[in-house]
Design an enzyme around this catalytic site. Structure first.
Site, PDB file in Angstrom:
ATOM      1  N   SER A 145       0.870  -1.183   0.000  1.00 18.23           N
ATOM      2  CA  SER A 145       0.000   0.000   0.000  1.00 18.23           C
ATOM      3  C   SER A 145       0.901   1.227   0.000  1.00 18.23           C
ATOM      4  O   SER A 145       2.053   1.149   0.450  1.00 18.23           O
ATOM      5  CB  SER A 145      -0.858   0.016   1.270  1.00 18.23           C
ATOM      6  OG  SER A 145      -1.414   1.306   1.489  1.00 18.23           O
ATOM      7  N   TYR A 158      -1.619  -0.612  10.222  1.00 21.03           N
ATOM      8  CA  TYR A 158      -1.700  -0.893   8.785  1.00 21.03           C
ATOM      9  C   TYR A 158      -0.424  -0.442   8.077  1.00 21.03           C
ATOM     10  O   TYR A 158       0.178  -1.192   7.292  1.00 21.03           O
ATOM     11  CB  TYR A 158      -2.933  -0.198   8.213  1.00 21.03           C
ATOM     12  CG  TYR A 158      -3.199  -0.480   6.756  1.00 21.03           C
ATOM     13  CD1 TYR A 158      -3.815  -1.661   6.358  1.00 21.03           C
ATOM     14  CD2 TYR A 158      -2.833   0.437   5.765  1.00 21.03           C
ATOM     15  CE1 TYR A 158      -4.070  -1.928   5.009  1.00 21.03           C
ATOM     16  CE2 TYR A 158      -3.079   0.179   4.419  1.00 21.03           C
ATOM     17  CZ  TYR A 158      -3.693  -1.001   4.048  1.00 21.03           C
ATOM     18  OH  TYR A 158      -3.936  -1.255   2.716  1.00 21.03           O
TER      19      TYR A 158
HETATM   20  N1  LIG Z   1      -8.617  -0.764  -1.427  1.00 22.95           N
HETATM   21  C1  LIG Z   1      -7.576   0.058  -1.285  1.00 22.95           C
HETATM   22  O1  LIG Z   1      -7.694   1.279  -1.381  1.00 22.95           O
HETATM   23  C2  LIG Z   1      -6.215  -0.488  -1.019  1.00 22.95           C
HETATM   24  C3  LIG Z   1      -5.143   0.390  -1.033  1.00 22.95           C
HETATM   25  C4  LIG Z   1      -3.866  -0.083  -0.783  1.00 22.95           C
HETATM   26  C5  LIG Z   1      -3.667  -1.410  -0.535  1.00 22.95           C
HETATM   27  N2  LIG Z   1      -4.724  -2.256  -0.529  1.00 22.95           N
HETATM   28  C6  LIG Z   1      -4.454  -3.655  -0.222  1.00 22.95           C
HETATM   29  O2  LIG Z   1      -4.976  -4.472  -1.238  1.00 22.95           O
HETATM   30  C7  LIG Z   1      -5.346  -5.730  -0.677  1.00 22.95           C
HETATM   31  C8  LIG Z   1      -6.777  -6.047  -1.074  1.00 22.95           C
HETATM   32  O3  LIG Z   1      -7.598  -5.011  -0.550  1.00 22.95           O
HETATM   33  P1  LIG Z   1      -9.105  -4.796  -1.009  1.00 22.95           P
HETATM   34  O4  LIG Z   1      -9.302  -3.353  -1.099  1.00 22.95           O
HETATM   35  O5  LIG Z   1      -9.445  -5.674  -2.134  1.00 22.95           O
HETATM   36  O6  LIG Z   1      -9.836  -5.293   0.328  1.00 22.95           O
HETATM   37  P2  LIG Z   1     -11.248  -5.972   0.549  1.00 22.95           P
HETATM   38  O7  LIG Z   1     -12.179  -5.648  -0.556  1.00 22.95           O
HETATM   39  O8  LIG Z   1     -11.623  -5.629   1.950  1.00 22.95           O
HETATM   40  O9  LIG Z   1     -10.906  -7.535   0.453  1.00 22.95           O
HETATM   41  C9  LIG Z   1     -10.051  -8.094   1.410  1.00 22.95           C
HETATM   42  C10 LIG Z   1      -9.795  -9.528   1.018  1.00 22.95           C
HETATM   43  O10 LIG Z   1      -8.946 -10.126   2.015  1.00 22.95           O
HETATM   44  C11 LIG Z   1      -9.556 -11.313   2.502  1.00 22.95           C
HETATM   45  N3  LIG Z   1      -9.226 -11.483   3.912  1.00 22.95           N
HETATM   46  C12 LIG Z   1      -9.290 -10.553   4.892  1.00 22.95           C
HETATM   47  N4  LIG Z   1      -8.960 -11.113   6.069  1.00 22.95           N
HETATM   48  C13 LIG Z   1      -8.674 -12.415   5.816  1.00 22.95           C
HETATM   49  C14 LIG Z   1      -8.282 -13.514   6.628  1.00 22.95           C
HETATM   50  N5  LIG Z   1      -8.137 -13.408   7.946  1.00 22.95           N
HETATM   51  N6  LIG Z   1      -8.085 -14.699   6.038  1.00 22.95           N
HETATM   52  C15 LIG Z   1      -8.263 -14.851   4.700  1.00 22.95           C
HETATM   53  N7  LIG Z   1      -8.627 -13.848   3.878  1.00 22.95           N
HETATM   54  C16 LIG Z   1      -8.830 -12.653   4.446  1.00 22.95           C
HETATM   55  C17 LIG Z   1     -11.055 -11.090   2.288  1.00 22.95           C
HETATM   56  O11 LIG Z   1     -11.775 -12.322   2.168  1.00 22.95           O
HETATM   57  P3  LIG Z   1     -12.689 -12.900   3.357  1.00 22.95           P
HETATM   58  O12 LIG Z   1     -13.292 -11.757   4.075  1.00 22.95           O
HETATM   59  O13 LIG Z   1     -13.678 -13.787   2.670  1.00 22.95           O
HETATM   60  O14 LIG Z   1     -11.745 -13.686   4.201  1.00 22.95           O
HETATM   61  C18 LIG Z   1     -11.064 -10.351   0.958  1.00 22.95           C
HETATM   62  O15 LIG Z   1     -10.969 -11.231  -0.111  1.00 22.95           O
HETATM   63  C19 LIG Z   1      -5.131  -5.606   0.828  1.00 22.95           C
HETATM   64  O16 LIG Z   1      -3.892  -6.143   1.190  1.00 22.95           O
HETATM   65  C20 LIG Z   1      -5.123  -4.119   1.046  1.00 22.95           C
HETATM   66  O17 LIG Z   1      -4.396  -3.740   2.184  1.00 22.95           O
HETATM   67  C21 LIG Z   1      -5.993  -1.839  -0.759  1.00 22.95           C
END
Ligand SMILES: NC(=O)c1ccc[n+]([C@@H]2O[C@H](COP(=O)([O-])OP(=O)(O)OC[C@H]3O[C@@H](n4cnc5c(N)ncnc54)[C@H](OP(=O)(O)O)[C@@H]3O)[C@@H](O)[C@H]2O)c1
Length: 254
Positions: A145, A158
């Protein structure tokens, strides 16, 4: 497009059932890889597997709580048992359960974030890395991130976890590329419209504050993270390792 083809490659995408992970899993499937999705919500896992298959790809889902070491170990065992190898690991799953001043953060909150966002990727890199070492080839892509590159107020756990993930990317690249042909790279997204950022985006004040800092003038979309991952996963990216690619609408250019 041949150089981005992933036919006969076995890929694990953690958190592949929604958000950025789902977009990545769909793209890897379209590129020809067999994709293993690991997350907790089995309904969403099944749905995404169906979508990947409907698009001509191959996938299956494994229920896995990345907060539990035994789930991580059995995920890797399961994939190796089924396919005999792991070519690509995308450490995508992550959580950001609170936004609060550092002096208010409880030890349990800190530990929960570090467990899923940093310890789980390490354990997966270690376990899948052993399999890749045996195989003499691998691609590891860590979804970090911009919070791991710059500081974001009120997101201490985070940001620390994501900075750790970037450092892990570099150390593993130094250890594994020359000897084992395993590249390790990170993608550092800015603010992307997914469930993770829903809370912030739905507040007009916070949303406007964020948008002011994004040169692109908007939040990113999950599919806009995919190209970076496909590049790092490709055969042709063998000379790119230990790199961190920000995909943030220009935020960190300032
Ligand atoms: N969205 C943003 O703006 C952003 C920015 C920078 C970085 N990121 C990074 O990108 C990645 C994906 O983010 P996203 O925005 O797609 O988030 P999201 O929509 O909240 O999805 C999170 C994913 O992680 C899985 N997850 C969470 N806790 C888990 C656990 N304990 N065990 C297994 N799976 C788990 C969830 O599946 P389940 O709930 O079914 O387990 C889901 O598939 C993350 O690492 C996040 O930090 C996102």
């Amino acid at each position: 497009m041949e150089c981005f083809g992933l036919r006969n490659k076995i890929a694990i995408v953690t958190g592949g059932n929604r958000g950025i992970g789902k977009a990545i899993a769909l793209a890897l499937g379209k590129a020809g890889a067999d994709v293993v999705l690991a997350a907790r919500n089995t309904k969403l896992l099944e749905k995404t597997v169906e979508e990947i298959r409907a698009a001509g790809g191959e996938a299956f889902g494994i229920k896995c709580d990345l907060g539990r070491e035994k789930d991580i170990l059995s995920l890797v065992e399961n994939v190796v048992h089924r396919y005999g190898k792991i070519d690509i690991l995308v450490n995508n799953a992550g959580i950001s359960p609170f936004v609060k001043r550092s002096e208010e953060v409880e030890k349990e909150e800190w530990e929960d974030v570090l467990r899923v966002n940093l310890t789980a990727p390490f354990l997966l890199c270690r376990q899948a890395g052993r399999v890749m070492i045996e195989n003499g080839w691998g691609r590891i892509i860590n979804i970090a991130s911009i919070g791991g590159v710059i500081g974001l107020p009120r997101q201490i756990a985070y940001c620390v976890a994501k900075a750790g993930l970037i450092e892990m990317t570099k150390v593993l690249a130094l250890e594994w590329t020359r000897k084992h042909q395993i590249t390790v790279n990170a993608v550092a997204p800015g603010y992307v419209a997914t469930d993770l950022t829903e809370g912030m985006r739905s507040s007009e004040v916070i949303s406007n504050n964020l948008l002011r800092r994004i040169p692109a003038g908007r939040f990113g979309e999950a599919h806009e993270i995919v190209g970076a991952v496909l590049y790092f996963a490709s055969e042709d990216a063998g000379y790119t390792t230990g790199a961190v690619l920000t995909v943030d609408g220009g935020w960190t250019a300032a």
